[in-house]
Design a protein around this motif. Structure first.
Motif, PDB file in Angstrom:
ATOM      1  N   LYS A  73      -9.415  -5.571   3.021  1.00 14.79           N
ATOM      2  CA  LYS A  73     -10.508  -5.857   2.086  1.00 14.79           C
ATOM      3  C   LYS A  73     -10.764  -4.632   1.218  1.00 14.79           C
ATOM      4  N   GLU A  74     -10.797  -4.861  -0.072  1.00 11.37           N
ATOM      5  CA  GLU A  74     -11.095  -3.782  -1.012  1.00 11.37           C
ATOM      6  C   GLU A  74     -12.564  -3.387  -0.870  1.00 11.37           C
ATOM      7  N   GLU A  75     -12.831  -2.078  -0.711  1.00  8.19           N
ATOM      8  CA  GLU A  75     -14.192  -1.626  -0.443  1.00  8.19           C
ATOM      9  C   GLU A  75     -14.780  -0.751  -1.534  1.00  8.19           C
ATOM     10  N   GLY A  76     -14.012   0.160  -2.079  1.00 10.59           N
ATOM     11  CA  GLY A  76     -14.553   1.087  -3.071  1.00 10.59           C
ATOM     12  C   GLY A  76     -13.595   2.232  -3.319  1.00 10.59           C
ATOM     13  N   GLU A  77     -14.148   3.449  -3.460  1.00 16.60           N
ATOM     14  CA  GLU A  77     -13.313   4.613  -3.724  1.00 16.60           C
ATOM     15  C   GLU A  77     -13.812   5.809  -2.917  1.00 16.60           C
ATOM     16  N   ALA A  78     -12.875   6.673  -2.556  1.00 13.61           N
ATOM     17  CA  ALA A  78     -13.214   7.950  -1.930  1.00 13.61           C
ATOM     18  C   ALA A  78     -12.966   9.055  -2.948  1.00 13.61           C
ATOM     19  N   ILE A  79     -13.838  10.051  -2.941  1.00 16.84           N
ATOM     20  CA  ILE A  79     -13.715  11.183  -3.849  1.00 16.84           C
ATOM     21  C   ILE A  79     -13.063  12.346  -3.116  1.00 16.84           C
ATOM     22  N   LEU A 102      -7.185   4.926   3.122  1.00 21.98           N
ATOM     23  CA  LEU A 102      -7.143   5.447   1.754  1.00 21.98           C
ATOM     24  C   LEU A 102      -5.812   5.014   1.165  1.00 21.98           C
ATOM     25  N   ASP A 103      -5.869   4.201   0.136  1.00 23.18           N
ATOM     26  CA  ASP A 103      -4.610   3.599  -0.325  1.00 23.18           C
ATOM     27  C   ASP A 103      -4.623   3.263  -1.803  1.00 23.18           C
ATOM     28  N   TRP A 104      -3.448   3.428  -2.395  1.00 19.52           N
ATOM     29  CA  TRP A 104      -3.191   2.847  -3.705  1.00 19.52           C
ATOM     30  C   TRP A 104      -2.506   1.513  -3.458  1.00 19.52           C
ATOM     31  N   TYR A 105      -3.010   0.471  -4.096  1.00 16.65           N
ATOM     32  CA  TYR A 105      -2.523  -0.883  -3.833  1.00 16.65           C
ATOM     33  C   TYR A 105      -1.833  -1.439  -5.068  1.00 16.65           C
ATOM     34  N   TRP A 151      -9.992   0.852   1.672  1.00 16.85           N
ATOM     35  CA  TRP A 151      -9.748  -0.508   2.149  1.00 16.85           C
ATOM     36  C   TRP A 151     -10.097  -0.581   3.628  1.00 16.85           C
ATOM     37  N   SER A 152     -10.705  -1.682   4.025  1.00 19.16           N
ATOM     38  CA  SER A 152     -10.955  -1.909   5.447  1.00 19.16           C
ATOM     39  C   SER A 152      -9.924  -2.893   5.967  1.00 19.16           C
ATOM     40  N   TYR A 153      -9.658  -2.780   7.259  1.00 22.85           N
ATOM     41  CA  TYR A 153      -8.615  -3.594   7.876  1.00 22.85           C
ATOM     42  C   TYR A 153      -9.152  -4.246   9.141  1.00 22.85           C
ATOM     43  N   PHE A 159       0.831  -1.194   0.000  1.00 21.38           N
ATOM     44  CA  PHE A 159       0.000   0.000   0.000  1.00 21.38           C
ATOM     45  C   PHE A 159       0.871   1.252   0.000  1.00 21.38           C
ATOM     46  N   ILE A 160       0.378   2.276  -0.674  1.00 26.19           N
ATOM     47  CA  ILE A 160       0.881   3.634  -0.516  1.00 26.19           C
ATOM     48  C   ILE A 160      -0.292   4.445   0.003  1.00 26.19           C
ATOM     49  N   THR A 161      -0.167   4.968   1.214  1.00 28.49           N
ATOM     50  CA  THR A 161      -1.331   5.487   1.914  1.00 28.49           C
ATOM     51  C   THR A 161      -1.599   6.962   1.639  1.00 28.49           C
TER      52      THR A 161
END
Length: 558
Positions: free
Chosen positions: A303-309, A332-335, A293-295, A241-243
């Motif tokens: 767990k991949e959840e969706g996207e934040a704007i 909030l992460d780029w995976y 992502w949730s942890y 991850f890059i947070t």
């Protein structure tokens, strides 16, 4: 404490029994007044986890902690007495692996240690073992809600479920961003079984981790090397991850832990205006989308959840907004997926001005991901680093989890000054080729080599035990720990000459301690409260080494 040595000395007892038969007719006990000494090195890959406060200014260590073990190989993990009573001793957890294991890079052993405690943000550490002969020690930073690390902030409040409520995490001197959690009117909260909790209010705690301080990044729950990632398409993978920011949210209603909601809650997380988007190489701006992502801190699962704007306020600050239907730690992460050679152990070849042994705990490393556009992001750390010239023993296990389209760079620091003393070139984490790193250490303090001979004396039996156990040394001047592992009572290490140390050893849920100064004069080990260690030291001028004879007494050897 019950010293469980039956497995170690059963062959000895068989021999003794035979000799007793031989001498029985003569009514002679050939072992009268004879004291047996037994070695205890049968388990594999001893592991030490030390839970530390993520706030560098903290003067106390975390206490009152509990742990659970999960993961694919959890059945192979034992406590240091060979059982499964995983007890944190103060802030230390010693573990071993089953005596029959044969881990390798091709077939590693993996498990996750989850830790929690009142007043601390729960977190976990996933451990990978690739050699049965290894000894592994880790520092696991914990976040105190009352005094969080620099670059983080916490807020607690009782929120109304009837009218709806909002909790805000404020900006601080070292974290310009804020966070906000909003519950809509009429929301019902549910427990882990999905049942509605009959409550009108909910106790809420939110901790926000920024992205601009090293303390916040190193305290990030779960770390950035993700071993257990559930994707939306149903696959499970691992990578990095890059947070862009992180919030740990905990709620409780009527004494029960809240895990989900009848209506999604609104989550707003401030984003640093200095944060770079690794996809574009540009600073994050309004309209960008950051994956969410949730942890699960109990299992270490992401767990991949969706996207934040990302939106921009009138004050120019950036905020990422999303909805959460269940309670978790949210990131909030780029995976990025890792390399195919997932368990590669990458070695660092050191070229330095140090030609005599120092203590590796006086030095540490940070590893950074280097994006194709050249931007760097903190990835993970090496908590102790051997700077001896020519050394090739510093390992970066699971280097293959770093993104295969990124490179990695290592920075080495001195704990004495926090100064940068070495840096590698950016390298391919998917390669098994050793990486060269040049290190220059200024103002080297005097060190002295130490050989330890440890014995447990059983007061209820004519028996001595040579324990296989971790030995910890605490320097109260620098507030710094160093560790070594004694196999059948024998260990060697290098420590600061003339420094007073409190040293500890652990077994079966108890700790033992003593105080001593290691130098060129003989000294006596002074018991340090609780169950004490006694003994003495002596210096051999011809070898330049200090010999330590140490022991403690146990009255319940079984």
């Amino acid at each position: 404490m019950k010293l469980k040595y039956r497995n170690y000395i059963r062959p000895i007892f068989y021999t003794i029994f035979g000799l007793f038969v031989v001498f029985a007719c003569q009514k002679i006990n050939p072992f009268e007044d004879v004291e047996l000494t037994v070695n205890t090195d049968i388990y594999k890959a001893p592991i030490l986890l030390r839970f530390v406060d993520g706030n560098a200014d903290a003067t106390k260590v975390p206490e009152g902690l509990t742990v659970t073990i999960s993961g694919p190989d959890k059945s192979l993990v034992l406590d240091d007495a060979g059982g499964k009573d995983y007890t944190v001793i103060g802030n230390v957890l010693p573990l071993v692996l089953n005596k029959n294991v044969k881990p390798s890079e091709a077939n590693p052993i993996e498990f996750t240690v989850a830790v929690s405690g009142v007043g601390y943000v729960s977190t976990s550490k996933t451990i990978t073992v690739v050699s049965a002969d290894s000894t592994l020690a880790f520092d696991v930073p914990l976040t105190s809600v009352a005094s969080p690390p620099h670059g983080t902030a916490a807020a607690t409040s009782v929120l109304s479920l009837t009218t709806g409520s909002t909790i805000n995490v404020p900006a601080t001197a070292d974290k310009a961003e804020t966070a906000q959690i909003t519950i809509a009117p009429g929301t019902q909260v549910k427990d882990a079984t999905g049942n509605v909790i009959n409550a009108t209010t909910v106790k809420t705690q939110v901790v926000q981790y920024g992205t601009e301080t090293q303390e916040a990044l190193t305290s990030f729950p779960g770390g950035f090397a993700a071993e257990n990632v559930a994707m939306q398409n149903g696959t499970t993978t691992e990578g990095s991850f890059i947070t862009g920011g992180f919030v740990a949210v905990d709620m409780e209603a009527e004494g029960k832990k809240v895990t989900s909601f009848s209506k999604p809650i609104d989550v707003k997380v401030g984003v640093s205006t200095e944060l770079e988007n690794p996809e574009t190489g540009q600073k994050v701006h309004e309209g960008d989308k950051i994956p969410t992502w949730s942890y699960d801190s109990e299992t270490g699962e992401w767990k991949e959840e969706g996207e934040a704007i990302v939106t921009k306020g009138a004050d120019g600050k950036l905020t990422a907004t999303f909805k959460a239907a269940h309670l978790s730690y949210w990131n909030l992460d780029w995976y990025y997926r890792g390399c195919s050679n997932r368990s590669t152990t990458l070695k660092f070849r050191v070229a330095s001005n140090i030609n005599t042994y120092t203590n590796s705990y006086d030095f540490y490393g940070y590893l950074y991901l280097v994006a194709p556009n050249g931007s760097r992001s903190y990835y993970t750390s090496i908590s102790n680093f051997d700077v001896l010239n020519g050394n090739l023993n510093n390992g970066f296990i699971n280097a293959g989890r770093a993104p295969n389209n990124f490179r990695v760079q290592l920075d080495i620091f001195s704990r004495n000054s926090s100064a940068l003393i070495g840096r590698s070139a950016a390298f391919d984490p998917c390669s098994s080729t050793p990486v060269n790193v040049n290190v220059s250490v200024p103002n080297i303090p005097p060190y002295i080599n130490i050989d330890i001979d440890f014995t447990v004396k059983c007061s209820n039996k004519t028996l001595n035990i040579k324990p296989s156990t971790w030995v910890d040394f605490y320097d109260s001047i620098d507030r710094r720990w160093a560790s070594t592992y004694a196999r059948s009572g024998k260990a060697s290490t290098t420590l600061r000459e003339g420094r007073p140390y409190t040293f500890y050893t652990y077994y079966d849920g108890k700790s033992y301690s003593g105080r001593v100064t290691f130098g060129k004069n003989s000294s006596t080990i002074v018991t340090s409260g609780g169950i004490g260690i006694t003994g003495n030291t002596s210096y051999n001028a011809s070898t330049g080494r200090v010999s330590v004879l140490a022991s403690y007494t146990a009255n319940d050897c079984k």
